[in-house]
Design a protein around this motif. Structure first.
Motif, PDB file in Angstrom:
ATOM      1  N   LYS A  32       0.822  -1.198   0.000  1.00 19.63           N
ATOM      2  CA  LYS A  32       0.000   0.000   0.000  1.00 19.63           C
ATOM      3  C   LYS A  32       0.861   1.256   0.000  1.00 19.63           C
ATOM      4  O   LYS A  32       1.728   1.448   0.863  1.00 19.63           O
ATOM      5  CB  LYS A  32      -0.930  -0.009   1.218  1.00 19.63           C
ATOM      6  N   LYS A  33       0.622   2.113  -0.971  1.00 18.59           N
ATOM      7  CA  LYS A  33       1.394   3.339  -1.124  1.00 18.59           C
ATOM      8  C   LYS A  33       1.012   4.371  -0.067  1.00 18.59           C
ATOM      9  O   LYS A  33       1.836   5.170   0.372  1.00 18.59           O
ATOM     10  CB  LYS A  33       1.166   3.899  -2.532  1.00 18.59           C
ATOM     11  N   ARG A  34      -0.243   4.351   0.336  1.00 21.04           N
ATOM     12  CA  ARG A  34      -0.759   5.343   1.271  1.00 21.04           C
ATOM     13  C   ARG A  34      -0.157   5.152   2.658  1.00 21.04           C
ATOM     14  O   ARG A  34      -0.066   4.034   3.165  1.00 21.04           O
ATOM     15  CB  ARG A  34      -2.279   5.203   1.323  1.00 21.04           C
ATOM     16  N   LYS A  35       0.243   6.250   3.297  1.00 24.47           N
ATOM     17  CA  LYS A  35       0.822   6.190   4.637  1.00 24.47           C
ATOM     18  C   LYS A  35       0.140   7.200   5.548  1.00 24.47           C
ATOM     19  O   LYS A  35      -0.346   8.238   5.083  1.00 24.47           O
ATOM     20  CB  LYS A  35       2.317   6.487   4.581  1.00 24.47           C
ATOM     21  N   PRO A  36       0.104   6.913   6.861  1.00 26.88           N
ATOM     22  CA  PRO A  36      -0.420   7.896   7.813  1.00 26.88           C
ATOM     23  C   PRO A  36       0.428   9.166   7.776  1.00 26.88           C
ATOM     24  O   PRO A  36       1.618   9.134   7.441  1.00 26.88           O
ATOM     25  CB  PRO A  36      -0.296   7.184   9.172  1.00 26.88           C
ATOM     26  N   ILE A  37      -0.173  10.283   8.140  1.00 28.20           N
ATOM     27  CA  ILE A  37       0.513  11.578   8.084  1.00 28.20           C
ATOM     28  C   ILE A  37       1.015  11.940   9.476  1.00 28.20           C
ATOM     29  O   ILE A  37       0.225  11.972  10.431  1.00 28.20           O
ATOM     30  CB  ILE A  37      -0.438  12.672   7.563  1.00 28.20           C
ATOM     31  N   PRO A  38       2.312  12.235   9.633  1.00 31.71           N
ATOM     32  CA  PRO A  38       2.842  12.628  10.947  1.00 31.71           C
ATOM     33  C   PRO A  38       2.101  13.861  11.487  1.00 31.71           C
ATOM     34  O   PRO A  38       1.666  14.724  10.712  1.00 31.71           O
ATOM     35  CB  PRO A  38       4.310  12.940  10.658  1.00 31.71           C
ATOM     36  N   ALA A  39       1.989  13.955  12.808  1.00 26.98           N
ATOM     37  CA  ALA A  39       1.218  15.028  13.434  1.00 26.98           C
ATOM     38  C   ALA A  39       1.701  16.416  13.008  1.00 26.98           C
ATOM     39  O   ALA A  39       0.892  17.306  12.711  1.00 26.98           O
ATOM     40  CB  ALA A  39       1.275  14.884  14.953  1.00 26.98           C
ATOM     41  N   ALA A  40       3.010  16.622  12.977  1.00 26.81           N
ATOM     42  CA  ALA A  40       3.549  17.939  12.621  1.00 26.81           C
ATOM     43  C   ALA A  40       3.166  18.324  11.188  1.00 26.81           C
ATOM     44  O   ALA A  40       2.805  19.475  10.915  1.00 26.81           O
ATOM     45  CB  ALA A  40       5.071  17.934  12.779  1.00 26.81           C
ATOM     46  N   VAL A  41       3.231  17.342  10.293  1.00 24.27           N
ATOM     47  CA  VAL A  41       2.869  17.598   8.894  1.00 24.27           C
ATOM     48  C   VAL A  41       1.380  17.879   8.783  1.00 24.27           C
ATOM     49  O   VAL A  41       0.942  18.809   8.081  1.00 24.27           O
ATOM     50  CB  VAL A  41       3.251  16.399   8.002  1.00 24.27           C
TER      51      VAL A  41
END
Length: 378
Positions: A189-198
């Motif tokens: 899966k290409k999709r990844k969770p987004i870091p909080a800072a981003v």
């Protein structure tokens, strides 16, 4: 020992007002030889009529030689051009769209993907001439030459299966040429969770743009209420209960076709009040044309296209996709609430599905979602 054929081969008959392919075959019930004909007068082009007749004669004779009997399969007089079958199929799907049994995105996918196959063929073939090899070659073209993902390739295949199943039920073809083609194995899966800072920087970026204040709401609904993009596009102001701090998802826009209610976290409820949505007509979509409340419904593709635009503006990697907001939100909420509460908010059928969206975050819960100030932390 004397032998005889139980058929007479197909041949072309051209008269002043008649143009047809004729052959004879034994009727199994009566045991008598019966004359059959396939009229071709409906084909206006003389060249196309001749080509079709030649191919049809070959097909009928080949089938007869193998023991095929038209009394068992009455389809040879129903063969039509691909374009005609495609038009009839889309008319049916349009009716289903009007009745709400399929989504607008599904209708658009059928239109685009089946038409892509038609363009790949290069000419308007008669439906019976399309073989499994044609479909396979088209899928290879998408995957190898156009470098589409396995997921996209499989999506095209499913659309073609649906189309040819429709044709099979109409008895325009004897078999579905896409039925036995296997799905390609998708990659990681290409999709990844987004870091909080981003994620906080994305929300800040949207908050600075007055033209995107309702798009920011759409992002919050995906992140904190786990409402799917296609569902967001179908929500109206009437679906929001300002008193109960909930959003009603009608069955006709829900993925699982079940009417359900989700709770609005405190900070998202406050943002909705800040937008003064209660002053908007109740039948308006929450986010519509021009990314603001209105009467003209948009597709979830519009939401995704806007996300790609934002991602380019902020020079973010492709792995941070619009749907990553939901993945990220579920992972973050599992750090604050019990997994069963998150499951219900995400409207998953089981906790196992909820877990599949996450990075196996530890979960412990005390607060209710209504009291939850749900912002990215990290």
């Amino acid at each position: 020992m004397k032998t005889f054929l139980d058929y007479r081969p197909a041949h072309l008959v051209k008269g002043k007002n008649n143009y047809y392919v004729a052959y004879s075959v034994i009727n199994p019930e009566s045991g008598k030889m019966v004359n059959r004909r396939v009229k071709l007068n409906y084909i206006k082009s003389a060249k196309q009529k001749k080509e079709y007749a030649e191919e049809l004669i070959k097909q009928i004779n080949s089938n007869l030689a193998r023991g095929w009997n038209p009394f068992a399969v009455e389809s040879e007089d129903k063969l039509i051009l691909f374009s005609e079958a495609y038009s009839k199929f889309m008319n049916q799907e349009k009716r289903q769209l009007e009745e709400g049994t399929i989504k607008a995105a599904t209708f658009e996918d059928y239109a685009q993907q089946i038409n892509s196959f038609f363009e790949y063929l290069g000419k308007d073939l008669f439906l019976y001439k399309i073989r499994k090899a044609d479909v396979n070659n088209f899928l290879d073209y998408l995957y190898i030459e156009k470098k589409r993902t396995a997921y996209t390739r499989n999506h095209y295949l499913q659309s073609l299966r649906t189309f040819f199943n429709f044709c099979l039920k109409k008895e325009w073809i004897l078999e579905n040429p896409a039925a036995e083609i296997e799905n390609a194995k998708p990659g990681k899966k290409k999709r990844k969770p987004i870091p909080a800072a981003v994620l906080n920087s994305i929300f800040d970026h949207l908050a600075e743009d007055p033209q995107r204040k309702y798009y920011l709401l759409a992002c919050w609904l995906l992140y904190g209420c786990f409402i799917r993009p296609s569902e967001i596009c179908g929500l109206t102001v009437n679906n929001i209960s300002f008193k109960n701090q909930t959003i009603y998802i009608p069955a006709e826009i829900s993925k699982n076709k079940k009417a359900q209610v989700v709770t609005i976290p405190q900070n998202i409820a406050e943002y909705i009040l800040e937008l003064r949505l209660w002053e908007t007509p109740g039948n308006y979509y929450i986010i519509a044309k021009d990314l603001k409340p209105g009467k003209i419904k948009i597709s979830d593709k519009t939401l995704r296209a806007e996300w790609i635009k934002i991602r380019k503006e902020m020079k973010l990697p492709d792995c941070y996709q619009f749907y990553s907001l939901k993945d990220t939100g579920i992972t973050a909420m599992l750090k604050k609430l019990d997994v069963s509460q998150v499951r219900d908010q995400a409207r998953h059928s089981s906790i196992a599905i909820t877990d599949a969206y996450t990075d196996r975050a530890d979960s412990h819960g005390n607060d209710t979602i209504k009291k939850l100030v749900f912002v990215p932390e990290g």
